[in-house]
Design a protein around this motif. Structure first.
Motif, PDB file in Angstrom:
ATOM      1  N   THR A  68      48.355  48.229  27.681  1.00 26.86           N
ATOM      2  CA  THR A  68      48.534  47.053  28.525  1.00 26.86           C
ATOM      3  C   THR A  68      49.801  47.183  29.357  1.00 26.86           C
ATOM      4  O   THR A  68      50.872  47.486  28.814  1.00 26.86           O
ATOM      5  CB  THR A  68      48.613  45.773  27.683  1.00 26.86           C
ATOM      6  OG1 THR A  68      47.430  45.658  26.885  1.00 26.86           O
ATOM      7  CG2 THR A  68      48.748  44.540  28.561  1.00 26.86           C
ATOM      8  N   TYR A 103      43.112  39.698  41.561  1.00 25.79           N
ATOM      9  CA  TYR A 103      42.439  40.263  40.379  1.00 25.79           C
ATOM     10  C   TYR A 103      41.273  41.159  40.803  1.00 25.79           C
ATOM     11  O   TYR A 103      41.071  42.239  40.221  1.00 25.79           O
ATOM     12  CB  TYR A 103      41.921  39.139  39.481  1.00 25.79           C
ATOM     13  CG  TYR A 103      42.972  38.134  39.062  1.00 25.79           C
ATOM     14  CD1 TYR A 103      44.316  38.494  38.990  1.00 25.79           C
ATOM     15  CD2 TYR A 103      42.625  36.803  38.769  1.00 25.79           C
ATOM     16  CE1 TYR A 103      45.279  37.561  38.632  1.00 25.79           C
ATOM     17  CE2 TYR A 103      43.596  35.882  38.406  1.00 25.79           C
ATOM     18  CZ  TYR A 103      44.913  36.264  38.347  1.00 25.79           C
ATOM     19  OH  TYR A 103      45.859  35.355  37.991  1.00 25.79           O
ATOM     20  N   ILE A 106      42.491  44.494  42.022  1.00 29.28           N
ATOM     21  CA  ILE A 106      42.818  45.409  40.920  1.00 29.28           C
ATOM     22  C   ILE A 106      41.548  46.048  40.372  1.00 29.28           C
ATOM     23  O   ILE A 106      41.552  47.229  39.981  1.00 29.28           O
ATOM     24  CB  ILE A 106      43.578  44.647  39.811  1.00 29.28           C
ATOM     25  CG1 ILE A 106      44.919  44.128  40.350  1.00 29.28           C
ATOM     26  CG2 ILE A 106      43.822  45.548  38.602  1.00 29.28           C
ATOM     27  CD1 ILE A 106      45.675  43.261  39.365  1.00 29.28           C
ATOM     28  N   ARG A 107      40.441  45.292  40.360  1.00 26.16           N
ATOM     29  CA  ARG A 107      39.182  45.821  39.836  1.00 26.16           C
ATOM     30  C   ARG A 107      38.316  46.459  40.925  1.00 26.16           C
ATOM     31  O   ARG A 107      37.129  46.701  40.696  1.00 26.16           O
ATOM     32  CB  ARG A 107      38.395  44.690  39.171  1.00 26.16           C
ATOM     33  CG  ARG A 107      39.017  44.172  37.893  1.00 26.16           C
ATOM     34  CD  ARG A 107      38.054  43.258  37.159  1.00 26.16           C
ATOM     35  NE  ARG A 107      37.883  42.007  37.864  1.00 26.16           N
ATOM     36  CZ  ARG A 107      38.476  40.869  37.525  1.00 26.16           C
ATOM     37  NH1 ARG A 107      39.282  40.850  36.480  1.00 26.16           N
ATOM     38  NH2 ARG A 107      38.260  39.762  38.210  1.00 26.16           N
ATOM     39  N   ARG A 159      40.392  45.824  32.237  1.00 27.26           N
ATOM     40  CA  ARG A 159      40.402  44.378  32.052  1.00 27.26           C
ATOM     41  C   ARG A 159      41.637  43.791  32.726  1.00 27.26           C
ATOM     42  O   ARG A 159      42.731  44.360  32.634  1.00 27.26           O
ATOM     43  CB  ARG A 159      40.408  43.989  30.562  1.00 27.26           C
ATOM     44  CG  ARG A 159      39.232  44.516  29.766  1.00 27.26           C
ATOM     45  CD  ARG A 159      37.959  43.769  30.081  1.00 27.26           C
ATOM     46  NE  ARG A 159      36.861  44.195  29.224  1.00 27.26           N
ATOM     47  CZ  ARG A 159      36.104  45.250  29.453  1.00 27.26           C
ATOM     48  NH1 ARG A 159      36.317  45.989  30.539  1.00 27.26           N
ATOM     49  NH2 ARG A 159      35.123  45.575  28.633  1.00 27.26           N
ATOM     50  N   VAL A 160      41.447  42.671  33.397  1.00 26.26           N
ATOM     51  CA  VAL A 160      42.556  41.946  34.024  1.00 26.26           C
ATOM     52  C   VAL A 160      42.632  40.571  33.384  1.00 26.26           C
ATOM     53  O   VAL A 160      41.672  39.806  33.429  1.00 26.26           O
ATOM     54  CB  VAL A 160      42.351  41.821  35.544  1.00 26.26           C
ATOM     55  CG1 VAL A 160      43.494  41.033  36.171  1.00 26.26           C
ATOM     56  CG2 VAL A 160      42.248  43.202  36.179  1.00 26.26           C
ATOM     57  N   GLU A 161      43.777  40.281  32.792  1.00 28.68           N
ATOM     58  CA  GLU A 161      43.948  39.019  32.061  1.00 28.68           C
ATOM     59  C   GLU A 161      45.167  38.275  32.580  1.00 28.68           C
ATOM     60  O   GLU A 161      46.298  38.688  32.332  1.00 28.68           O
ATOM     61  CB  GLU A 161      44.108  39.294  30.561  1.00 28.68           C
ATOM     62  CG  GLU A 161      44.312  38.035  29.737  1.00 28.68           C
ATOM     63  CD  GLU A 161      44.611  38.340  28.275  1.00 28.68           C
ATOM     64  OE1 GLU A 161      44.919  37.395  27.525  1.00 28.68           O
ATOM     65  OE2 GLU A 161      44.563  39.532  27.896  1.00 28.68           O
ATOM     66  N   VAL A 169      50.360  38.970  35.088  1.00 27.78           N
ATOM     67  CA  VAL A 169      48.998  39.451  34.901  1.00 27.78           C
ATOM     68  C   VAL A 169      49.044  40.653  33.976  1.00 27.78           C
ATOM     69  O   VAL A 169      49.850  41.577  34.190  1.00 27.78           O
ATOM     70  CB  VAL A 169      48.358  39.855  36.251  1.00 27.78           C
ATOM     71  CG1 VAL A 169      46.939  40.370  36.025  1.00 27.78           C
ATOM     72  CG2 VAL A 169      48.341  38.669  37.202  1.00 27.78           C
ATOM     73  N   VAL A 171      47.239  43.906  32.614  1.00 26.08           N
ATOM     74  CA  VAL A 171      46.213  44.882  33.002  1.00 26.08           C
ATOM     75  C   VAL A 171      45.951  45.774  31.794  1.00 26.08           C
ATOM     76  O   VAL A 171      46.832  46.524  31.366  1.00 26.08           O
ATOM     77  CB  VAL A 171      46.657  45.713  34.219  1.00 26.08           C
ATOM     78  CG1 VAL A 171      45.584  46.726  34.582  1.00 26.08           C
ATOM     79  CG2 VAL A 171      46.954  44.799  35.402  1.00 26.08           C
TER      80      VAL A 171
END
Length: 732
Positions: A68, A103, A106-107, A159-161, A169, A171
């Motif tokens: 992470t 987000y 990023i994805r 995964r982006v949380e 954020v 990652v």
């Protein structure tokens, strides 16, 4: 035949009325529990299967590690120079939209492809999905889509949380290789930050290029519009004075307007003075005051006149009064002189006014002719002003962009780099097994209730009584590991058994149904295989065991079974008697049980319903009524055959056998409908083969009160104790 129907109808008034069972509008949790108990095997099997699948899935899955990295994303960048026009972050009106956009960036596939290229992950990207591993093992891999498949695998593990109530954020990247997980997580955040910076720089450069082109175009338009304005002004004699458009005509018109204003003012003053001077009623001082110019001598004369009047008021004499009159005459004469000169002056002013008006009219005519020139000049002038403002604004923004390029701070910052994970993230054995057990339990319960909903067989005594509108006269428990012959003789051979007790209870209930001379009972069922023959045999044995003379008639001329059940060899029977082949002496057969006689079916006829409805059958029953205390008739099922309707009309009452969890409600409804249309007497229902230990909802708690078997084992005793406890808690 009519007399028999009359006799039967006479005794129907003594029969029990049909029960009125009300619907239960409230939720019955005990019924739910009983449903689960009935289907517990299916629930356990589905739960166990799902749990086993979860275990196999867990054991067959690779260890997955999660690394992470933490990012901070600001809504807008910090501007070193306050250039509000340059919105490098885009026109985003909603903060949630802005962050959701980040987000998704990023994805994005672009970022995934860049990271794969930078880290050279073409052959090194580890798979964490069991499905992908199975596809690779089976060789289901399309060469044409390897790049897309690699990006899909990369994004599947990313995964982006967002951290709630913050601008941070997280990652995450999952991989079976912990070092690779940390490497990719750091590469993702670094690439995202780099791409964000490049996007901002590209935005600035694009804006600068666009502004430079726009400034050149605007400068050319400005020069062209200025040249057109100057040429038009020279050609049409237009002069700009203090920012206003002037021509010779407009200048002349302005001067004439000023002269006209001056003449009108002077004319108004002269007329006002003339009106005051010619008004004899006004005081002399006011008339003198209205005069303009050098009239100071008149003021002196008025002062002298006032002094004389004051002196005359003190001491009046002739000389003073004479002097006063002379002074007044002199002042009046001067006023008259002035007033006579004013009309000429007024007339001259009026003439001047008319001349000016004429000049103004001519000037206006010329001005109207020049109006189009003014409009065209104004249009050209506005174009110059517009082009000049646009040029100045673009030039100012070009200078600001040139200064602002590259100095705006990045709104994305890496707070924490990803570290190599030391513990696996998944699979989690306890979580997977718990989820599998819960899922299996839910699936099992859902399947149980679905099966319960789809199954319309008899499961509830209350529902059966409500649908049939008949009372349940007895409940016979299910007995396993017995032949049909053994089941038929349980009432006599095993008097302490639960079946024997059930039929003794049925016998008691039938005594309240059969009164006076009514002693003929017809036993039938809606369909075949519901235990009507067993019921007829055990009921007859119960009557015989009580000491009465009982005749059991096998009237099922299509599928007889009582002679086999009671171990009797009979070459002839009821069918032969009704056809006139034998007499009554050869008809009745003795059985191994005292007080119980049997009339077997005999040779099967071609048309049983015709034989059963013949006068011989009625004569046989009337004769048997006088010789036997009870007559039990075993007949065929109701549905599909007319035999049961004939036998039911000849009997005093009809008992319907219903097999629990086997007979369908629709079949019972149709059978009762046929019987009631035939106007037969229905005594009630016998619920047969009830598995009381399975938690059925039949409303009768017989499982714990039957005679105990001396041969029962300790296990059986313990099981009964558990059942008793559950029933005491109302869980069964």
């Amino acid at each position: 035949m009519q007399q028999d129907k009359h006799t039967t109808s006479h005794h129907r008034g003594h029969l029990p009325q049909r029960p009125e069972v009300k619907h239960q509008d409230t939720l019955d949790l005990r019924e739910f529990w009983k449903t689960l108990v009935r289907h517990k095997r299916m629930i356990f099997i589905m739960s166990g299967a799902t749990l086993a699948l979860a275990l196999l899935f867990t054991l067959g899955s690779k260890n997955v590690y999660r690394a992470t990295a933490t990012l901070q994303i600001e809504r807008e960048s910090t501007n070193i120079l306050n250039f509000d026009f340059l919105e490098l972050s885009g026109d985003i009106r909603d903060t949630r939209d802005f962050y959701q956009t980040q987000y998704e960036l990023i994805r994005s596939r672009t970022l995934a492809a860049q990271v794969i290229k930078d880290l050279k992950l073409d052959d090194k990207l580890s798979e964490t999905s069991p499905l992908t591993s199975i596809k690779q093992w089976l060789g289901i891999s399309n060469k044409a889509t390897e790049a897309t498949a690699l990006e899909n695998a990369f994004l599947a593990n990313l995964r982006v949380e967002p951290v709630k109530t913050s601008r941070l954020v997280l990652v995450h990247y999952d991989s079976s290789n912990p070092e690779q997980a940390a490497q990719i997580a750091n590469a993702v955040v670094a690439t995202f930050q780099k791409m964000n910076t490049e996007r901002r720089i590209n935005t600035t450069n694009d804006a600068k290029t666009y502004l430079e082109t726009s400034v050149k175009e605007s400068k050319a338009k400005l020069d062209e519009s200025v040249e057109r304005l100057d040429s038009y002004s020279r050609d049409n004699g237009i002069i700009i004075v203090n920012g206003k458009i002037e021509t010779s005509t407009s200048i002349t018109l302005n001067k004439l307007a000023e002269e006209l204003l001056k003449v009108e003012k002077e004319l108004a003053e002269k007329e006002s003075v003339h009106a005051i001077l010619t008004d004899a009623n006004r005081p002399m001082a006011e008339r003198v005051g209205a005069l303009q110019g050098n009239v100071s001598y008149l003021q002196t004369m008025l002062k002298r006149l006032d002094d004389l009047k004051a002196k005359n008021a003190i001491e009046s004499n002739t000389n003073l009064r004479k002097e006063i009159r002379q002074m007044e005459a002199a002042v009046k004469m001067e006023i008259d002189v002035k007033s006579r000169a004013l009309p000429g002056e007024i007339e001259n002013l009026k003439n001047s006014k008319r001349a000016i008006h004429d000049s103004i009219a001519k000037a206006k005519t010329e001005a109207i002719k020049e109006q189009d020139k003014f409009i065209a000049h104004g249009t050209l002038r506005r174009q110059v002003e517009t082009n000049q403002e646009l040029y100045q604004d673009l030039f100012r923004r070009l200078n600001e962009v040139s200064i602002a390029g590259g100095i705006a701070a990045n709104n994305v910052a890496i707070i924490d780099a990803a570290q190599v994970p030391l513990k696996k993230f998944k699979p989690n054995m306890l979580t997977n097994l718990s989820f599998g057990a819960l899922m299996g339990l839910l699936l099992g319960i859902s399947a149980a209730f679905l099966r319960e909903f789809m199954d319309d067989t008899v499961k509830s005594a209350n529902e059966l009584e409500r649908v049939s509108q008949l009372a349940i006269l007895g409940v016979v428990p299910e007995v396993l590991n017995n032949t049909p012959s053994q089941l038929a003789q349980l009432t006599i051979k095993e008097p302490k058994s639960s079946v024997a007790e059930a039929f003794r209870s049925l016998r008691t209930a039938m005594r309240f149904v059969l009164r006076n001379d009514n002693n003929i009972t017809f036993v039938t069922s809606a369909c075949a295989g519901e235990g009507k023959s067993t019921t007829a045999t055990n009921l007859a044995c119960a009557y015989a065991n009580a000491g009465g003379r009982v005749l059991l008639i096998d009237a099922d001329l299509r599928n007889p079974s009582l002679h086999r059940t009671l171990d009797i060899v009979a070459a002839a029977g009821l069918a032969d008697y009704l056809q006139g082949n034998i007499d009554t002496n050869e008809l009745v057969q003795a059985t191994a049980f005292s007080n119980l006689s049997l009339i077997p079916a005999g040779k099967l006829p071609e048309d049983p319903s015709e034989l059963l409805s013949s006068p011989g059958m009625k004569t046989l029953l009337e004769a048997a009524r006088t010789e036997y205390d009870q007559i039990v008739i075993d007949g065929p099922p109701v549905l599909g055959l007319a035999d049961a309707l004939v036998l039911a009309s000849l009997a005093d009452t009809t008992l319907i056998a219903v097999r629990a969890e086997n007979t369908r409600m629709a079949a019972i409804t149709n059978a009762l409908k046929r019987l009631r249309q035939a106007n037969v007497n229905l005594s009630g229902l016998l619920l047969n083969r009830v598995a009381l230990h399975r938690g059925n909802s039949y409303g009768y708690d017989y499982a714990n009160y039957y005679y105990n078997d001396d041969k029962q084992t300790e296990t059986g005793t313990a099981k009964k104790g558990v059942v008793t406890t559950l029933r005491s808690l109302k869980l069964m």
